[in-house]
Design an enzyme around this catalytic site. Sequence first.
Site, PDB file in Angstrom:
ATOM      1  N   ASP A   1       0.818  -1.209   0.000  1.00  0.00           N
ATOM      2  CA  ASP A   1       0.000   0.000   0.000  1.00  0.00           C
ATOM      3  C   ASP A   1       0.853   1.261   0.000  1.00  0.00           C
ATOM      4  OD1 ASP A   1      -2.633   1.405   0.439  1.00  0.00           O
ATOM      5  OD2 ASP A   1      -1.601   2.012   2.280  1.00  0.00           O
TER       6      ASP A   1
ATOM      7  N   GLU B   1       1.532  -0.158  -4.869  1.00  0.00           N
ATOM      8  CA  GLU B   1       0.697   0.992  -5.176  1.00  0.00           C
ATOM      9  C   GLU B   1       1.555   2.231  -4.984  1.00  0.00           C
ATOM     10  OE1 GLU B   1      -3.156   3.563  -3.674  1.00  0.00           O
ATOM     11  OE2 GLU B   1      -1.931   2.430  -2.267  1.00  0.00           O
TER      12      GLU B   1
END
Length: 611
Positions: free
Chosen positions: A258, A295
């Site tokens: 993330d 990401e």
Amino acid sequence: MKLGADYRGDRQCVFTLWAPLLKQAAVHLVAPEDRLVPMTRDERGYWHATVTDIDPGALYFYRWDGETDRPDPVSHSQPQGVHGPSRVVDHAFAWTDAGWRPTPLPQWVMYELHVGTFTPEGTFDAIIPRLPELRELGVNALELLPVAQFPGDRNWGYDGVYPWAAQHSYGGVEGLKRLVDACHREGLAVIMDVVYNHLGPEGNYLWGLGTYFTNHYRTPWGDAVNYDGPHSPGVREYVVGNARYWFETCHCDALRLDAIHAIYDFGARHILSELAEAAADCGQRQGRPFYLIAESDLNDPRIVRPPTTGGYGLDGQWSDDFHHALHTILTGERHGYYEDFGALEQLAQVYRRPFVYAWDYSPHRQRFHGDDPDDCPAWRFVVCSQNHDQVGNRALGERLSGLLPFPALKLAAAAVLLSPYLPMLFMGEEYGEPRPFLYFISHGDPALIEGVREGRKQEFAAFHVEGEAPDPQSEVTFEDSKLQWNLGKIGRHGQLRAFYRELLRLRRELPALARLDNASLTATVVAPTVLELRRWCDDNRVVVWMNFAAEPATVTVAPGAGPWNRQLDAADPAWGGDGSTLPAQLVDGMAPNPLVLPPYAVAVYAAGVSA
């Protein structure tokens, strides 16, 4: 050395806690008996204790400096929530995936889901009966939003505070293992979404140890995780060990990292490189590959470049530019970061290279942004038309099904699945789920709850949102986000799902579409609202015309040597259209001819294949 509670069998468990600033530590067993076991400290600040006469399921805290009981930072189970005791886990499991090998990464079709809203039950076990449907659709990789233990029983997962403990209300680590094993039996890889840039605010007892965070850098969530300051070696071992845990203990195939742009590490060896080395080592040990997919909003190709060329060596990264270029053309939205997009030529460009902004000036950022990714294979980039962020961070959580007419949903699907990148679907998009995916929490701290409410309002102000977003703390907000699986088999919902399945079949079976390569394509704006995409591999050639308008468009086409056989027309009644008016075949050597494309048309022709 294994961190946390390492149950060895024969009623013996070895406890290891990294806490170099403590002067005293002990294991405080609280159930089924109350017992205090002192720990000894080594020269690196790790505390150790071997406890006998203990069974799996025993509950414990660590006692800090003889005064404070706190859960284990490496807890594998928190049955009483983030503030309760940790549980000793016996990781013995009857795995059936000894011969499992995932599909090679360039062939992955990812499906992002949130465990709590994917089924009415909201558990790992409840997902298992749905796996054959996903496989039949054409999906071969399941991506789970974070499952690390978070406060309460409903949350997106990005407020997790125990990175090693699978959420108890989902079924805990035992339920997760059953799901992973079932996925492998069904031919599906499992991607675990992990959060190494921050921990949530409630139940985050790592702050008290004084080593895990640094105020030298700031993130949207507060102080950054300490990857390069004093005491950072233990933090790095904590995170790398967590990656190994998901790979080796829980048998996951990949990690989605993330928001790595909020990971700060200015040491000579970046933590991302260390994670990539650990994944490679796990692969050598297990005899199968493990992948890391980042990401990032940096548009930085170094993320996926090999270390030999100065890269971090990760296997893939998301391309936000693809989503933004597609979303703005389909919806006309231009607020916030969408102001950098909106031209059809930008969508054409993002087919030719993964980023629109590759050291180009960004009006939204008011600076140059990104770098040239031309040396990186197309299959290292993940694209989508929807995901949890882009849907759930809207005030009303609208999916594209709530923003676009039905034909445009087919166009959005084709734009993603006919691209040369790794596609990711967001749960329910394949049948046009009409329910929103909203932001929800179940915190216990009233001040924190109010802070989240106010923070969301300020976030939406940047997008000029009118009206009031649903209360994130309300259970109704959570329930309103659950999928309605029955819709996928009826009416236009079923036709849309069949259209997705057909697109995925073409992607697999036509060599020109199966080859993920930016160099073997052209993308051209051939009319104000029409994009022409050409792809080829050896003798197989594909041409796609997509009309991004609510009105018909006429294009003059010269497809070249053929014949070109029609493979798919979104106007076909099978996909809920009004009937195809396009020719079944474009004849070899024909003169340039006008084609009238209906609103939101998708037309696919191929040469070098039978009709």
